[in-house]
Design a protein around this motif. Structure first.
Motif, PDB file in Angstrom:
ATOM      1  N   LYS A  58     -50.367  12.754 -42.478  1.00  0.00           N
ATOM      2  CA  LYS A  58     -50.517  11.397 -41.957  1.00  0.00           C
ATOM      3  C   LYS A  58     -49.299  10.537 -42.287  1.00  0.00           C
ATOM      4  CE  LYS A  58     -54.183   9.731 -40.601  1.00  0.00           C
ATOM      5  NZ  LYS A  58     -54.575   9.375 -39.255  1.00  0.00           N
ATOM      6  N   ALA A  59     -48.649  10.831 -43.420  1.00  0.00           N
ATOM      7  CA  ALA A  59     -47.472  10.062 -43.827  1.00  0.00           C
ATOM      8  C   ALA A  59     -46.232  10.462 -43.046  1.00  0.00           C
ATOM      9  CB  ALA A  59     -47.224  10.241 -45.323  1.00  0.00           C
ATOM     10  N   GLY A  60     -46.313  11.563 -42.314  1.00  0.00           N
ATOM     11  CA  GLY A  60     -45.192  11.972 -41.482  1.00  0.00           C
ATOM     12  C   GLY A  60     -44.247  12.965 -42.116  1.00  0.00           C
ATOM     13  N   ILE A  61     -44.670  13.622 -43.175  1.00  0.00           N
ATOM     14  CA  ILE A  61     -43.839  14.632 -43.807  1.00  0.00           C
ATOM     15  C   ILE A  61     -43.918  15.904 -42.966  1.00  0.00           C
ATOM     16  CG2 ILE A  61     -43.505  16.017 -45.883  1.00  0.00           C
ATOM     17  CD1 ILE A  61     -44.726  13.694 -47.449  1.00  0.00           C
ATOM     18  N   SER A  62     -42.788  16.515 -42.725  1.00  0.00           N
ATOM     19  CA  SER A  62     -42.750  17.679 -41.833  1.00  0.00           C
ATOM     20  C   SER A  62     -43.455  18.886 -42.463  1.00  0.00           C
ATOM     21  CB  SER A  62     -41.302  18.048 -41.505  1.00  0.00           C
ATOM     22  OG  SER A  62     -40.659  18.572 -42.643  1.00  0.00           O
ATOM     23  N   LYS A  63     -43.925  19.776 -41.586  1.00  0.00           N
ATOM     24  CA  LYS A  63     -44.619  20.977 -42.052  1.00  0.00           C
ATOM     25  C   LYS A  63     -43.692  21.871 -42.874  1.00  0.00           C
ATOM     26  CE  LYS A  63     -48.163  21.396 -38.534  1.00  0.00           C
ATOM     27  NZ  LYS A  63     -48.791  22.280 -37.550  1.00  0.00           N
ATOM     28  N   LYS A  64     -42.430  21.881 -42.531  1.00  0.00           N
ATOM     29  CA  LYS A  64     -41.470  22.701 -43.258  1.00  0.00           C
ATOM     30  C   LYS A  64     -41.397  22.272 -44.726  1.00  0.00           C
ATOM     31  CE  LYS A  64     -36.591  23.912 -43.328  1.00  0.00           C
ATOM     32  NZ  LYS A  64     -35.292  23.691 -42.704  1.00  0.00           N
ATOM     33  N   ILE A  65     -41.314  20.995 -44.961  1.00  0.00           N
ATOM     34  CA  ILE A  65     -41.239  20.476 -46.338  1.00  0.00           C
ATOM     35  C   ILE A  65     -42.546  20.756 -47.070  1.00  0.00           C
ATOM     36  CG2 ILE A  65     -40.967  18.394 -47.709  1.00  0.00           C
ATOM     37  CD1 ILE A  65     -38.469  18.314 -46.335  1.00  0.00           C
ATOM     38  N   ILE A  66     -43.678  20.605 -46.384  1.00  0.00           N
ATOM     39  CA  ILE A  66     -44.973  20.876 -47.010  1.00  0.00           C
ATOM     40  C   ILE A  66     -45.072  22.345 -47.397  1.00  0.00           C
ATOM     41  CG2 ILE A  66     -47.466  20.962 -46.600  1.00  0.00           C
ATOM     42  CD1 ILE A  66     -47.129  18.428 -44.884  1.00  0.00           C
ATOM     43  N   TRP A  67     -44.636  23.252 -46.531  1.00  0.00           N
ATOM     44  CA  TRP A  67     -44.682  24.690 -46.842  1.00  0.00           C
ATOM     45  C   TRP A  67     -43.745  25.027 -47.999  1.00  0.00           C
ATOM     46  CZ3 TRP A  67     -47.946  28.428 -45.699  1.00  0.00           C
ATOM     47  CH2 TRP A  67     -48.815  28.249 -44.643  1.00  0.00           C
ATOM     48  N   ILE A  68     -42.579  24.428 -48.026  1.00  0.00           N
ATOM     49  CA  ILE A  68     -41.647  24.672 -49.131  1.00  0.00           C
ATOM     50  C   ILE A  68     -42.257  24.193 -50.439  1.00  0.00           C
ATOM     51  CG2 ILE A  68     -39.426  23.959 -50.126  1.00  0.00           C
ATOM     52  CD1 ILE A  68     -38.332  23.953 -47.232  1.00  0.00           C
ATOM     53  N   ARG A  69     -42.824  22.995 -50.426  1.00  0.00           N
ATOM     54  CA  ARG A  69     -43.434  22.461 -51.644  1.00  0.00           C
ATOM     55  C   ARG A  69     -44.611  23.320 -52.097  1.00  0.00           C
ATOM     56  NH1 ARG A  69     -48.120  19.029 -52.962  1.00  0.00           N
ATOM     57  NH2 ARG A  69     -48.465  19.608 -50.841  1.00  0.00           N
ATOM     58  N   ASN A  70     -45.443  23.769 -51.160  1.00  0.00           N
ATOM     59  CA  ASN A  70     -46.575  24.616 -51.515  1.00  0.00           C
ATOM     60  C   ASN A  70     -46.117  25.959 -52.087  1.00  0.00           C
ATOM     61  OD1 ASN A  70     -48.389  22.687 -50.730  1.00  0.00           O
ATOM     62  ND2 ASN A  70     -48.747  23.571 -48.719  1.00  0.00           N
ATOM     63  N   SER A  71     -45.060  26.520 -51.525  1.00  0.00           N
ATOM     64  CA  SER A  71     -44.542  27.793 -52.031  1.00  0.00           C
ATOM     65  C   SER A  71     -44.009  27.643 -53.451  1.00  0.00           C
ATOM     66  CB  SER A  71     -43.438  28.307 -51.115  1.00  0.00           C
ATOM     67  OG  SER A  71     -43.927  28.517 -49.824  1.00  0.00           O
ATOM     68  N   VAL A  72     -43.252  26.578 -53.679  1.00  0.00           N
ATOM     69  CA  VAL A  72     -42.731  26.329 -55.023  1.00  0.00           C
ATOM     70  C   VAL A  72     -43.878  26.082 -55.994  1.00  0.00           C
ATOM     71  CG1 VAL A  72     -41.388  24.685 -56.413  1.00  0.00           C
ATOM     72  CG2 VAL A  72     -40.505  25.490 -54.224  1.00  0.00           C
ATOM     73  N   TYR A  73     -44.880  25.354 -55.552  1.00  0.00           N
ATOM     74  CA  TYR A  73     -46.045  25.064 -56.390  1.00  0.00           C
ATOM     75  C   TYR A  73     -46.765  26.346 -56.792  1.00  0.00           C
ATOM     76  CZ  TYR A  73     -50.804  23.814 -57.515  1.00  0.00           C
ATOM     77  OH  TYR A  73     -52.015  23.739 -58.118  1.00  0.00           O
TER      78      TYR A  73
END
Length: 86
Positions: A58-73
């Motif tokens: 909803k905040a407009g963060i791209s899916k690519k950044i979300i996937w990268i953050r989830n992978s690092v997490y």
């Protein structure tokens, strides 16, 4: 516009750190005490994590950044859990 993105990334990083701490505490609770109700903890964690992903979209963060953050997490939680508790 650039300042807004920096604020979003700051909050995204802080949420990732907090989820890492919650996950480590949960893993310690499961590994050390082995309670019967551990599924409730994991279920609540998954629901909260999905809600944060929804808010990021909803905040407009791209899916690519979300996937990268989830992978690092996941890599961070997995490695810290292994080294701290096993």
């Amino acid at each position: 516009m650039k300042k807004d993105k920096q604020v979003l990334y700051f909050y995204m990083i802080s949420v990732t750190i907090s989820f890492t701490l919650i996950a480590l505490a949960t893993m310690r609770y499961i590994v050390v005490n082995e309670p019967k109700g551990y599924l409730i903890i994991i279920f609540g964690f998954v629901l909260t994590f999905n809600y944060i992903i929804y808010l990021e979209k909803k905040a407009g963060i791209s899916k690519k950044i979300i996937w990268i953050r989830n992978s690092v997490y996941m890599l961070l939680v997995g490695s810290l859990t292994y080294f701290l508790y096993f």
